[in-house]
Design a protein around this motif. Structure first.
Motif, PDB file in Angstrom:
ATOM      1  N   ASP A 101      -1.995   3.709   6.753  1.00 45.10           N
ATOM      2  CA  ASP A 101      -1.755   2.913   5.543  1.00 45.10           C
ATOM      3  C   ASP A 101      -0.619   1.920   5.817  1.00 45.10           C
ATOM      4  OD1 ASP A 101      -1.118   1.862   3.072  1.00 45.10           O
ATOM      5  OD2 ASP A 101      -1.149   3.796   2.035  1.00 45.10           O
ATOM      6  N   THR A 102      -0.976   0.674   6.138  1.00 42.15           N
ATOM      7  CA  THR A 102       0.033  -0.329   6.499  1.00 42.15           C
ATOM      8  C   THR A 102       0.834  -0.832   5.304  1.00 42.15           C
ATOM      9  OG1 THR A 102      -1.639  -2.080   6.377  1.00 42.15           O
ATOM     10  CG2 THR A 102      -1.204  -1.103   8.549  1.00 42.15           C
ATOM     11  N   THR A 103       0.346  -0.570   4.108  1.00 41.90           N
ATOM     12  CA  THR A 103       1.089  -0.970   2.914  1.00 41.90           C
ATOM     13  C   THR A 103       2.228   0.009   2.648  1.00 41.90           C
ATOM     14  OG1 THR A 103      -0.926  -1.900   1.980  1.00 41.90           O
ATOM     15  CG2 THR A 103       0.899  -1.509   0.460  1.00 41.90           C
ATOM     16  N   LYS A 104       1.935   1.288   2.742  1.00 43.90           N
ATOM     17  CA  LYS A 104       2.903   2.339   2.445  1.00 43.90           C
ATOM     18  C   LYS A 104       3.776   2.690   3.659  1.00 43.90           C
ATOM     19  CE  LYS A 104       2.981   7.196   1.035  1.00 43.90           C
ATOM     20  NZ  LYS A 104       2.155   8.373   0.757  1.00 43.90           N
ATOM     21  N   CYS A 105       3.224   2.460   4.869  1.00 46.59           N
ATOM     22  CA  CYS A 105       3.883   2.945   6.085  1.00 46.59           C
ATOM     23  C   CYS A 105       4.133   1.821   7.085  1.00 46.59           C
ATOM     24  CB  CYS A 105       3.005   4.005   6.739  1.00 46.59           C
ATOM     25  SG  CYS A 105       2.562   5.350   5.622  1.00 46.59           S
ATOM     26  N   GLU A 106       5.024   2.108   8.044  1.00 44.57           N
ATOM     27  CA  GLU A 106       5.308   1.171   9.122  1.00 44.57           C
ATOM     28  C   GLU A 106       5.438   1.929  10.440  1.00 44.57           C
ATOM     29  OE1 GLU A 106       9.082  -0.832   8.802  1.00 44.57           O
ATOM     30  OE2 GLU A 106      10.050   0.956   8.025  1.00 44.57           O
ATOM     31  N   LYS A 107       5.104   1.244  11.547  1.00 43.39           N
ATOM     32  CA  LYS A 107       5.245   1.853  12.871  1.00 43.39           C
ATOM     33  C   LYS A 107       6.593   1.466  13.452  1.00 43.39           C
ATOM     34  CE  LYS A 107       2.699  -1.866  15.133  1.00 43.39           C
ATOM     35  NZ  LYS A 107       1.506  -2.232  15.828  1.00 43.39           N
ATOM     36  N   ILE A 108       7.221   2.421  14.133  1.00 46.76           N
ATOM     37  CA  ILE A 108       8.531   2.205  14.749  1.00 46.76           C
ATOM     38  C   ILE A 108       8.420   2.611  16.214  1.00 46.76           C
ATOM     39  CG2 ILE A 108      10.957   2.888  14.772  1.00 46.76           C
ATOM     40  CD1 ILE A 108      10.692   3.427  11.751  1.00 46.76           C
TER      41      ILE A 108
END
Length: 114
Positions: free
Chosen positions: A80-87
């Motif tokens: 879910d790219t709206t709620k989450c982000e990759k680090i």
């Protein structure tokens, strides 16, 4: 016309899904001279048949053809790219996916690209 548009749509989908993660740096061809080492893009030489990992998390090797490098990092692709982000963690060469509003909480990932 519809068949052509359908074919282009399928091709565009494959190009989007396909993620070329490898490259080759060929030896400089000098007639009569067989290479016994490889020189990378930073000018560092590596012995023939050696393997190493770069600072950018690529696994490379030196052979009679030159240097071959491939990405060694699995990249999260289906979350879910709206709620989450990759680090990205440079020390471990890995990604984690966390909630934007609460980075202590991880998000589920159902697809990865290598």
């Amino acid at each position: 016309m519809n068949a052509l548009l359908g074919s282009l749509l399928v091709l565009a989908t494959f190009v989007t899904v396909c993620n070329a993660q490898c490259f080759v740096i060929p030896h400089e061809n000098i007639p009569g001279n067989l290479p016994n080492e490889c020189k990378d893009l930073d000018g560092v030489t590596h012995p023939m048949n050696s393997k190493w990992k770069t600072k950018s998390c690529q696994e490379c090797s030196c052979d009679q053809h030159g240097i071959s490098c491939c990405n060694a990092v699995a990249i999260p692709a289906d979350y879910d790219t709206t709620k989450c982000e990759k680090i990205f963690n440079e020390k471990t060469c890995s990604y984690k996916v966390v909630e934007r509003n609460d980075p202590e909480k991880t998000c589920p990932v159902s697809g990865w690209i290598m």
